[in-house]
Write an enzyme that holds these catalytic residues in place. Structure first.
Site, PDB file in Angstrom:
ATOM      1  N   TRP A  44       0.705  -1.237   0.052  1.00  0.00           N
ATOM      2  CA  TRP A  44       0.109  -0.169   0.051  1.00  0.00           C
ATOM      3  C   TRP A  44       1.010   1.238   0.032  1.00  0.00           C
ATOM      4  CZ3 TRP A  44      -2.808  -4.205   1.469  1.00  0.00           C
ATOM      5  CH2 TRP A  44      -3.986  -4.284   1.196  1.00  0.00           C
TER       6      TRP A  44
ATOM      7  N   TRP B 206       0.632   4.627   1.217  1.00  0.00           N
ATOM      8  CA  TRP B 206       0.713   5.229   2.389  1.00  0.00           C
ATOM      9  C   TRP B 206       1.357   4.460   3.394  1.00  0.00           C
ATOM     10  CZ3 TRP B 206      -3.100   8.722   5.514  1.00  0.00           C
ATOM     11  CH2 TRP B 206      -4.075   8.012   6.033  1.00  0.00           C
ATOM     12  N   ASP B 207       1.073   3.219   3.528  1.00  0.00           N
ATOM     13  CA  ASP B 207       1.752   2.178   4.712  1.00  0.00           C
ATOM     14  C   ASP B 207       3.166   2.240   4.291  1.00  0.00           C
ATOM     15  OD1 ASP B 207      -1.151   1.487   3.712  1.00  0.00           O
ATOM     16  OD2 ASP B 207      -0.750   0.108   5.787  1.00  0.00           O
TER      17      ASP B 207
ATOM     18  N   GLN C  92      -3.599   7.242  -3.233  1.00  0.00           N
ATOM     19  CA  GLN C  92      -3.698   7.319  -1.782  1.00  0.00           C
ATOM     20  C   GLN C  92      -2.897   8.627  -1.411  1.00  0.00           C
ATOM     21  OE1 GLN C  92      -2.454   3.774   0.523  1.00  0.00           O
ATOM     22  NE2 GLN C  92      -4.187   3.625   1.432  1.00  0.00           N
TER      23      GLN C  92
ATOM     24  N   ASP D 193     -11.049   4.936   5.165  1.00  0.00           N
ATOM     25  CA  ASP D 193     -12.232   4.329   4.317  1.00  0.00           C
ATOM     26  C   ASP D 193     -13.432   4.892   4.777  1.00  0.00           C
ATOM     27  OD1 ASP D 193      -9.841   2.986   3.538  1.00  0.00           O
ATOM     28  OD2 ASP D 193     -10.689   1.081   3.546  1.00  0.00           O
TER      29      ASP D 193
ATOM     30  N   ARG E  73     -15.235  -3.543  11.749  1.00  0.00           N
ATOM     31  CA  ARG E  73     -14.825  -3.309  10.030  1.00  0.00           C
ATOM     32  C   ARG E  73     -15.931  -2.447   9.431  1.00  0.00           C
ATOM     33  NH1 ARG E  73      -9.953  -4.133   7.656  1.00  0.00           N
ATOM     34  NH2 ARG E  73     -11.085  -4.555   5.473  1.00  0.00           N
TER      35      ARG E  73
ATOM     36  N   TYR F 204     -13.314   0.964  13.085  1.00  0.00           N
ATOM     37  CA  TYR F 204     -12.612   1.189  11.962  1.00  0.00           C
ATOM     38  C   TYR F 204     -12.184   2.808  12.093  1.00  0.00           C
ATOM     39  CZ  TYR F 204     -10.521  -0.529   7.374  1.00  0.00           C
ATOM     40  OH  TYR F 204      -9.780  -0.864   6.602  1.00  0.00           O
TER      41      TYR F 204
ATOM     42  N   GLU G 189      -3.724  -2.678  14.724  1.00  0.00           N
ATOM     43  CA  GLU G 189      -4.102  -1.905  13.693  1.00  0.00           C
ATOM     44  C   GLU G 189      -4.849  -0.534  14.176  1.00  0.00           C
ATOM     45  OE1 GLU G 189      -6.996  -3.204  10.812  1.00  0.00           O
ATOM     46  OE2 GLU G 189      -6.321  -1.721   9.346  1.00  0.00           O
TER      47      GLU G 189
HETATM   48  C1  2M8 Z   1      -7.213   0.102   4.986  1.00  0.00           C
HETATM   49  O1  2M8 Z   1      -7.950   0.097   3.661  1.00  0.00           O
HETATM   50  C2  2M8 Z   1      -7.886  -1.109   2.741  1.00  0.00           C
HETATM   51  C3  2M8 Z   1      -8.225  -0.875   1.347  1.00  0.00           C
HETATM   52  O2  2M8 Z   1      -7.064   0.324   1.070  1.00  0.00           O
HETATM   53  C4  2M8 Z   1      -9.007  -2.117   3.225  1.00  0.00           C
HETATM   54  O3  2M8 Z   1     -10.032  -1.322   3.987  1.00  0.00           O
HETATM   55  O4  2M8 Z   1      -8.880  -3.010   3.080  1.00  0.00           O
HETATM   56  C5  2M8 Z   1      -7.026   1.620   5.312  1.00  0.00           C
HETATM   57  O5  2M8 Z   1      -6.982   1.711   6.602  1.00  0.00           O
HETATM   58  C6  2M8 Z   1      -6.003   2.216   4.584  1.00  0.00           C
HETATM   59  O6  2M8 Z   1      -5.828   3.556   5.255  1.00  0.00           O
HETATM   60  C7  2M8 Z   1      -4.654   1.334   4.652  1.00  0.00           C
HETATM   61  O7  2M8 Z   1      -3.713   1.796   3.748  1.00  0.00           O
HETATM   62  C8  2M8 Z   1      -4.879  -0.110   4.280  1.00  0.00           C
HETATM   63  C9  2M8 Z   1      -3.886  -0.851   4.580  1.00  0.00           C
HETATM   64  O8  2M8 Z   1      -3.294  -0.925   5.883  1.00  0.00           O
HETATM   65  O9  2M8 Z   1      -6.288  -0.520   5.071  1.00  0.00           O
END
Ligand code: 2M8
Length: 442
Positions: free
Chosen positions: A37, A39-40, A110, A171, A216, A369, A413
């Site tokens: 990902w 920004w991760d 992102q 999200d 979620r 979330y 998380e």
């Molecule tokens: C989360 O987003 C992903 C889709 O991109 C998901 O919901 O499955 C969000 O927290 C996003 O900010 C983050 O980059 C990603 C991976 O950690 O998970």
């Protein structure tokens, strides 16, 4: 060469990163998030720079594999494994003439954290090495920022728009979800809600097999995101065609704040390597800082996201309201107003700050979330902003609280903002990496 660690927490965090390291990049978490990902990887590199600069550089360089020919950096680069065929096929990035040939990605971006990560990693180098590093990363960054203006600011207003909730990374954040429920919900999703068929979807969802369903995104919101994605795919990720029939088109506050800061970093990098930014980009950068002020609401003394078409402010509060501190372009007076929100336990000053939604909001849900829980990446951004505005005591307070929360609960998380309980999955990469950064740079 890996650095010697001086703290047990940092040691455990380094272990999390090592476990999630799958070669040239680090997966956010095993099984739930197996791909790369955008920004991760930026947040991960910011932590890794404290342990191993070479590995931190690799984390960021590997992001460039996914860059589209038009400059876009995609939100996800899919893992090249037959097991992930369904995810690749859902997005079908190959439908766009701009997608890279040998790699599959999503067709959206992102938050533009890359410039920050490049600079933060560069800070750990001697001047000559840093200049080489900047020279290596600058062309891709320039193309990315130019793409953001070209594709995402079609009216030349200074603010860039986003077309899918995944683009902002928060999200199911309330400002977006409020729009969805009030105006945008696809009819077939409404029907599923009305007929109470949610349970069927819950049974086939894979994420809720790993994380409790209440932590979620809700079924209706997930389905609407899926619907949005299909619309984008039908238009082969071509923004002109998308904007005609887009479900979401929002000038998101958090995304634009990160963009303002990223632009400042790009300017600083250009200066250090003695290159001139293109004139048009320079004008746009000034415009964005000014346009951010159009998101300020004098009545509630907060910033909000804005609808791209109508220019209506989406006055539903979320942690994004604090990110203008990170942008760094707002006045000290406005920064002071924002800091007050951190002093109020019903707003953003909960026991385990900073909640992604204020407890007094009708949207607040301490476990769900991006609708209440505390996220370490948001805290890192807010701490960084507070420090630059001179609110060092406040920054230090949130830093200590964040470290304590993770020390007590683990590398989850996200966390319950009221009692600090760890939520969703453990051993989450950016929680680990940013804790390393907060400890090592305090
Ligand atoms: C989360 O987003 C992903 C889709 O991109 C998901 O919901 O499955 C969000 O927290 C996003 O900010 C983050 O980059 C990603 C991976 O950690 O998970």
């Amino acid at each position: 060469m890996a650095k010697k660690l001086n703290n047990k927490l940092v040691e455990s965090a380094a272990q999390v990163l090592k476990t999630n390291d799958i070669g040239s990049y680090t997966q956010p978490a095993d099984s739930l998030y197996p791909h790369q990902w955008l920004w991760d990887s930026c947040f991960i590199a910011i932590g890794l720079r404290n342990l191993d600069v070479v590995r931190a550089k690799m984390e960021l360089l590997s992001l460039l594999r996914g860059q589209w020919h038009n400059g876009m950096l995609p939100c996800i680069i899919f893992r090249d494994d037959a097991k992930y065929h369904a995810a690749r096929n859902q997005w079908r990035s190959w439908l766009s003439p701009f997608a890279p040939n040998d790699i599959t990605t999503t067709g959206i971006t992102q938050p533009p954290m890359l410039a920050e990560a490049v600079v933060k990693v560069g800070q750990k180098m001697a001047k000559t090495e840093r200049r080489q590093w900047y020279k290596l990363m600058y062309p891709a960054l320039l193309e990315y920022h130019e793409w953001l203006y070209k594709d995402r600011d079609p009216h030349g207003e200074g603010l860039v728009l986003q077309i899918h909730p995944w683009e902002i990374g928060l999200d199911n954040t309330p400002p977006w979800m409020n729009e969805l429920h009030d105006h945008l919900m696809p009819f077939w999703v409404r029907l599923i809600e009305k007929l109470k068929l949610d349970w069927i979807i819950t049974r086939i969802r894979t994420d809720t097999k790993k994380v409790p369903v209440g932590q979620r995104t809700s079924v209706a919101e997930s389905l609407a995101m899926f619907d949005t994605q299909l619309r984008l795919r039908r238009k082969s990720y071509d923004i002109d065609r998308i904007l005609d029939h887009s479900l979401f088109s929002i000038e998101d506050l958090s995304f634009n704040c990160i963009f303002v800061r990223a632009n400042s970093h790009l300017e600083a990098m250009a200066k250090e390597i003695n290159v001139m930014l293109p004139e048009e980009l320079k004008k746009n950068i000034v415009k964005t800082k000014k346009a951010l002020e159009d998101l300020w609401d004098p009545y509630s003394q907060q910033y909000y996201s804005r609808d791209f078409v109508t220019h209506r402010l989406l006055k539903t509060t979320s942690v994004a309201t604090l990110l203008p501190l990170y942008a760094g372009s707002i006045s000290k007076e406005k920064a002071e107003q924002l800091v007050k929100l951190l002093d109020n336990e019903h707003l953003y000053g909960t026991n385990y700050p900073v909640p992604s939604v204020a407890p007094e909001s009708v949207w607040f849900n301490r476990e769900r979330y991006w609708q209440g829980p505390t996220w370490v990446n948001m805290n890192w951004l807010i701490i960084d902003g507070l420090e630059r505005y001179g609110f060092s005591e406040k920054a230090d307070f949130i830093r200590r609280k964040t470290i304590k929360m993770v020390e007590e609960a683990g590398f989850f998380e996200y966390f319950d903002p009221l009692d600090g309980k760890g939520l969703s999955i453990n051993n989450f990469s950016w929680t680990a990496s940013l804790i390393i950064d907060l400890v090592e740079n305090s």
